[in-house]
Scaffold this motif. Structure first.
Motif, PDB file in Angstrom:
ATOM      1  N   ILE A   1       8.210  -3.947   4.901  1.00  0.00           N
ATOM      2  CA  ILE A   1       7.247  -3.895   5.997  1.00  0.00           C
ATOM      3  C   ILE A   1       6.377  -2.632   5.882  1.00  0.00           C
ATOM      4  N   LEU A   2       6.899  -1.583   5.227  1.00  0.00           N
ATOM      5  CA  LEU A   2       6.121  -0.355   5.069  1.00  0.00           C
ATOM      6  C   LEU A   2       4.934  -0.567   4.128  1.00  0.00           C
ATOM      7  N   LEU A   3       5.049  -1.546   3.243  1.00  0.00           N
ATOM      8  CA  LEU A   3       4.011  -1.771   2.237  1.00  0.00           C
ATOM      9  C   LEU A   3       3.030  -2.837   2.680  1.00  0.00           C
ATOM     10  N   PHE A   4       3.431  -3.621   3.652  1.00  0.00           N
ATOM     11  CA  PHE A   4       2.760  -4.881   3.918  1.00  0.00           C
ATOM     12  C   PHE A   4       1.323  -4.690   4.390  1.00  0.00           C
ATOM     13  N   LEU A   5       1.082  -3.672   5.224  1.00  0.00           N
ATOM     14  CA  LEU A   5      -0.268  -3.457   5.748  1.00  0.00           C
ATOM     15  C   LEU A   5      -1.233  -3.044   4.632  1.00  0.00           C
ATOM     16  N   GLY A   6      -0.806  -2.075   3.822  1.00  0.00           N
ATOM     17  CA  GLY A   6      -1.651  -1.614   2.723  1.00  0.00           C
ATOM     18  C   GLY A   6      -1.911  -2.717   1.715  1.00  0.00           C
ATOM     19  N   LEU A   7      -0.865  -3.484   1.403  1.00  0.00           N
ATOM     20  CA  LEU A   7      -1.035  -4.567   0.432  1.00  0.00           C
ATOM     21  C   LEU A   7      -1.939  -5.665   0.992  1.00  0.00           C
ATOM     22  N   LEU A   8      -1.809  -5.908   2.288  1.00  0.00           N
ATOM     23  CA  LEU A   8      -2.643  -6.938   2.920  1.00  0.00           C
ATOM     24  C   LEU A   8      -4.121  -6.598   2.751  1.00  0.00           C
TER      25      LEU A   8
ATOM     26  N   LEU B   1       2.762   3.431 -12.791  1.00  0.00           N
ATOM     27  CA  LEU B   1       1.477   3.000 -12.233  1.00  0.00           C
ATOM     28  C   LEU B   1       1.670   1.830 -11.273  1.00  0.00           C
ATOM     29  N   VAL B   2       2.516   0.883 -11.674  1.00  0.00           N
ATOM     30  CA  VAL B   2       2.766  -0.263 -10.798  1.00  0.00           C
ATOM     31  C   VAL B   2       3.424   0.201  -9.504  1.00  0.00           C
ATOM     32  N   LEU B   3       4.386   1.126  -9.624  1.00  0.00           N
ATOM     33  CA  LEU B   3       5.041   1.640  -8.418  1.00  0.00           C
ATOM     34  C   LEU B   3       4.034   2.369  -7.528  1.00  0.00           C
ATOM     35  N   ALA B   4       3.146   3.124  -8.141  1.00  0.00           N
ATOM     36  CA  ALA B   4       2.151   3.859  -7.357  1.00  0.00           C
ATOM     37  C   ALA B   4       1.241   2.891  -6.607  1.00  0.00           C
ATOM     38  N   PHE B   5       0.870   1.822  -7.304  1.00  0.00           N
ATOM     39  CA  PHE B   5      -0.052   0.852  -6.726  1.00  0.00           C
ATOM     40  C   PHE B   5       0.585   0.091  -5.568  1.00  0.00           C
ATOM     41  N   VAL B   6       1.854  -0.284  -5.718  1.00  0.00           N
ATOM     42  CA  VAL B   6       2.484  -1.149  -4.708  1.00  0.00           C
ATOM     43  C   VAL B   6       3.246  -0.340  -3.643  1.00  0.00           C
ATOM     44  N   TYR B   7       3.712   0.858  -3.987  1.00  0.00           N
ATOM     45  CA  TYR B   7       4.452   1.646  -3.000  1.00  0.00           C
ATOM     46  C   TYR B   7       3.643   2.822  -2.462  1.00  0.00           C
ATOM     47  N   ALA B   8       3.186   3.693  -3.383  1.00  0.00           N
ATOM     48  CA  ALA B   8       2.571   4.941  -2.919  1.00  0.00           C
ATOM     49  C   ALA B   8       1.257   4.679  -2.193  1.00  0.00           C
TER      50      ALA B   8
ATOM     51  N   PRO C   1      -0.074   1.927  -0.583  1.00  0.00           N
ATOM     52  CA  PRO C   1      -0.020   1.338   0.770  1.00  0.00           C
ATOM     53  C   PRO C   1       0.516   2.304   1.823  1.00  0.00           C
ATOM     54  N   ILE C   2       1.507   3.119   1.440  1.00  0.00           N
ATOM     55  CA  ILE C   2       2.068   4.040   2.433  1.00  0.00           C
ATOM     56  C   ILE C   2       1.070   5.157   2.731  1.00  0.00           C
ATOM     57  N   ALA C   3       0.459   5.696   1.676  1.00  0.00           N
ATOM     58  CA  ALA C   3      -0.553   6.741   1.887  1.00  0.00           C
ATOM     59  C   ALA C   3      -1.703   6.189   2.729  1.00  0.00           C
ATOM     60  N   ARG C   4      -2.102   4.983   2.418  1.00  0.00           N
ATOM     61  CA  ARG C   4      -3.190   4.325   3.142  1.00  0.00           C
ATOM     62  C   ARG C   4      -2.839   4.176   4.629  1.00  0.00           C
ATOM     63  N   SER C   5      -1.573   3.872   4.928  1.00  0.00           N
ATOM     64  CA  SER C   5      -1.158   3.734   6.322  1.00  0.00           C
ATOM     65  C   SER C   5      -1.267   5.066   7.055  1.00  0.00           C
ATOM     66  N   PHE C   6      -0.917   6.154   6.366  1.00  0.00           N
ATOM     67  CA  PHE C   6      -1.070   7.483   6.975  1.00  0.00           C
ATOM     68  C   PHE C   6      -2.528   7.709   7.363  1.00  0.00           C
TER      69      PHE C   6
ATOM     70  N   TYR D   1      -3.195   0.860  14.959  1.00  0.00           N
ATOM     71  CA  TYR D   1      -1.925   1.062  15.632  1.00  0.00           C
ATOM     72  C   TYR D   1      -0.772   0.596  14.743  1.00  0.00           C
ATOM     73  N   GLY D   2      -0.988  -0.515  14.045  1.00  0.00           N
ATOM     74  CA  GLY D   2       0.025  -0.990  13.103  1.00  0.00           C
ATOM     75  C   GLY D   2       0.339   0.067  12.057  1.00  0.00           C
ATOM     76  N   ALA D   3      -0.724   0.713  11.565  1.00  0.00           N
ATOM     77  CA  ALA D   3      -0.535   1.763  10.552  1.00  0.00           C
ATOM     78  C   ALA D   3       0.288   2.914  11.125  1.00  0.00           C
ATOM     79  N   ALA D   4      -0.005   3.284  12.364  1.00  0.00           N
ATOM     80  CA  ALA D   4       0.758   4.374  12.991  1.00  0.00           C
ATOM     81  C   ALA D   4       2.234   3.985  13.118  1.00  0.00           C
ATOM     82  N   LEU D   5       2.496   2.720  13.448  1.00  0.00           N
ATOM     83  CA  LEU D   5       3.884   2.254  13.536  1.00  0.00           C
ATOM     84  C   LEU D   5       4.568   2.329  12.168  1.00  0.00           C
ATOM     85  N   VAL D   6       3.816   1.965  11.118  1.00  0.00           N
ATOM     86  CA  VAL D   6       4.366   2.063   9.764  1.00  0.00           C
ATOM     87  C   VAL D   6       4.734   3.509   9.460  1.00  0.00           C
ATOM     88  N   VAL D   7       3.834   4.432   9.812  1.00  0.00           N
ATOM     89  CA  VAL D   7       4.074   5.851   9.511  1.00  0.00           C
ATOM     90  C   VAL D   7       5.348   6.343  10.206  1.00  0.00           C
TER      91      VAL D   7
END
Lengths: 293, 301
Positions: free
Chosen positions: A134-141, B22-29, B31-36, B267-273
């Motif tokens: 769920i932590l990735l889902f918004l960014g990936l979307l 690179l794949v990990l950065a693209f799929v993990y890092a 999206p999380i940074a983007r949510s911040f 707001y969704g992003a803030a919840l993710v953070v």
């Protein structure tokens, strides 16, 4: 455990009776373990072969006298379950292969070649295995929308590949660490370059470990729900978990319990077969992925 | 001469590692940074889905958001109850699977089946088992005379929470059992024999040998299970959808609804953070204890 060996040497009378009590307790525990693990699935299997009348009978029918294949016919003839199975299989196999292709070399480098910062990389990999999707889902979307990848297998294959890379690295790394180093050293003495040595000497020996890892990544990909639910909306491209979950929602007034049960049986069958064939490897892979890493 | 070999080895090493990273950065890092970043903007139907910078507004809103606190409470109830039950049951199953008996391989195989199955499908299975009209749980309880009328398990707050907890415990106890079993197998039998010669009962052996030596595995299993239960989505989404009336709504379900139903991306992003930060804090704490435990055990040896 002290109780691990059931008695072989002669014992006194009182000892014997206490042992047999203990034995009964253990047998009960074994039986309970089996019932606990199987009962819900067997109940679903039974439901899938019941007629609708028996499914909706009150009180519950435990030993039906009539059996039917109508629910299986329904999901394959009236609903595109063959299609869903193909989608799940294709996505899971492709991402498994990609994941092994990307993760294995990285695992080798982390096991054998001394790199600056490899401890940090390893720590990141370990922590990443703990992140819920769920932590990735918004960014990936956002990415999926921006690139127009919705309703494209790639929208699932890329995240599935990524989410299995940490496990691949951990399992394969612990495998490489157990391999004797002499082999690679002598290959180098014989004039092999690192690349040649990897391909011609190491790879063939690695196949069992690749199979172990591949099974784990296949299971994880086959089972994924959140991304499949969000990124794929076209009916013909859905994967099994989403298709089965939405079976219940399609008709508001009449939930197709029988079809749902049949679909669950069909969707879990490949995984049950994998477990039956590869139990040892799965256990080995899980423990080396989680514990030794 | 040696440095060039070393350098070449390094270069090969990076070439082997970088694609995966690179794949990990693209799929993990990313999206999380983007949510911040996105959590500092208001981007919802009110702004016609355009990002408008709003500083820490989303976080201020969260403090006032009763529904958010409810989901945090639900998540904690779910996580702690499943974790405790899974450790107890998983330990029991691991002890059983560690016994020497005929057909042990078969029982081990059976015991890991629940772990391998898709959670979404298991959710429909348990929803059927807990069905209010035709469910087998109600039928058994009625036959035993424990209840007079069927319980609407998924339609009432407390029973719904209990149902999703039971389903999750069933699904993931085998994972805990597998990890604990690996730990049990590494404990030498001699220890137990010496202990029982000293007159210790099985229960004393369990408490004085098994539990302390199994601590690393217990902690690792707890860590994995904590993270997964904290982010639980599929099981609850399919079984109850977070209902009834938000009684089983966990943080993940709330994030999903905020983004997909209310289209409130900021707001969704803030919840993710916030979820991310909470999770990382707990993981860091657990890792700290784990490393302390490890140095303690290796220090002894």
């Amino acid at each position: 455990m002290s109780t691990a060996q059931l008695p072989a040497e002669p014992r006194t009378q009182t000892d014997k009776s206490s042992i047999s009590w203990r034995r009964i307790l253990w047998i009960t525990a074994i039986v309970l373990t089996v019932i606990f693990s199987l009962a819900p699935i067997l109940w679903q299997v039974l439901t899938s072969f019941k007629t609708n009348a028996d499914i909706e009978a009150v009180p519950t029918v435990y030993l039906p006298t009539r059996f039917t294949l109508q629910h299986y016919i329904e999901i394959f003839a009236r609903r595109p379950f063959a299609n869903y199975m193909f989608n799940s299989g294709f996505v899971a196999v492709t991402s498994t292969l990609l994941c092994l292709l990307l993760g294995t070399p990285a695992a080798y480098a982390l096991a054998r070649l001394r790199l600056p910062g490899e401890r940090i990389i390893l720590a990141i990999v370990l922590v990443v295995t703990l992140f819920p999707y769920i932590l990735l889902f918004l960014g990936l979307l956002e990415i999926v929308r921006a690139t127009g990848l919705a309703n494209n297998y790639l929208a699932l294959i890329i995240p599935y590949t990524a989410m299995n890379i940490p496990l691949t690295i951990l399992v394969m790394r612990s495998f490489f660490q157990q391999l004797p180093r002499d082999l690679e050293d002598s290959a180098k003495v014989d004039g092999y370059s690192t690349w040649k040595m990897l391909l011609h000497i190491l790879l063939p020996m690695t196949i069992p470990a690749l199979v172990t890892t591949g099974i784990l990544t296949f299971i994880a990909s086959w089972n994924e729900f959140l991304f499949a639910l969000t990124f794929i909306t076209r009916e013909s491209m859905k994967t099994i978990p989403v298709a089965v979950a939405q079976l219940s929602g399609t008709t508001v007034f009449e939930i197709p319990y029988g079809a749902q049960a049949a679909a669950t049986v069909v969707g879990t069958l490949p995984l049950v077969v994998l477990v039956l064939l590869f139990q040892r490897r799965i256990v080995q892979g899980l423990t080396s992925g989680a514990v030794k890493g | 001469m040696t440095t060039t070999i070393r350098e070449r080895e390094r270069r090969t090493g990076w070439m082997l590692i970088i694609p995966a990273m690179l794949v990990l950065a693209f799929v993990y890092a990313y999206p999380i940074a983007r949510s911040f970043w996105l959590s500092l903007f208001t981007e919802n139907l009110g702004t016609q889905l355009q990002p408008v910078f709003s500083g820490l507004n989303n976080y201020g809103r969260m403090i006032q958001d009763g529904r958010f606190w409810q989901t945090i409470a639900n998540t904690m109830v779910f996580t702690i109850s499943t974790l405790v039950l899974e450790l107890i049951l998983g330990m029991g199953i691991a002890l059983v699977l560690n016994q020497a008996f005929k057909g042990r391989g078969a029982v081990r195989t059976i015991a890991i089946i629940p772990w391998a199955l898709p959670t979404a499908l298991i959710a429909t299975t348990w929803a059927w088992i807990f069905n209010d009209q035709f469910g087998v749980v109600n039928d058994i309880l009625l036959r035993l005379g424990i209840i007079d009328t069927g319980i609407n398990w998924l339609g009432n707050p407390a029973p719904a929470m209990l149902s999703v907890i039971i389903a999750d415990v069933w699904k993931t106890t085998s994972f805990v059992a597998i990890l604990l079993l690996a730990g049990l197998q590494s404990i030498s039998n001699d220890l137990y024999e010496a202990h029982s010669i000293d007159g210790a009962s099985p229960w004393q052996s369990f408490r004085q040998i098994t539990l302390p030596l199994l601590m690393p595995q217990i902690l690792i299993a707890s860590l994995f299970r904590f993270a997964q239960a904290f982010g639980i989505f599929d099981l609850i989404q399919v079984m109850t959808g977070g209902g009834p009336g938000g009684a089983t709504e966990t943080v993940s379900i709330y994030i999903y609804a905020t983004v997909m139903r209310y289209l409130d991306f900021g707001y969704g992003a803030a919840l993710v953070v916030v979820t991310f930060v909470l999770l990382v804090a707990v993981v860091a704490l657990a890792a700290f204890f784990l490393s302390k435990l490890r140095t303690a055990t290796t220090g002894d040896a």
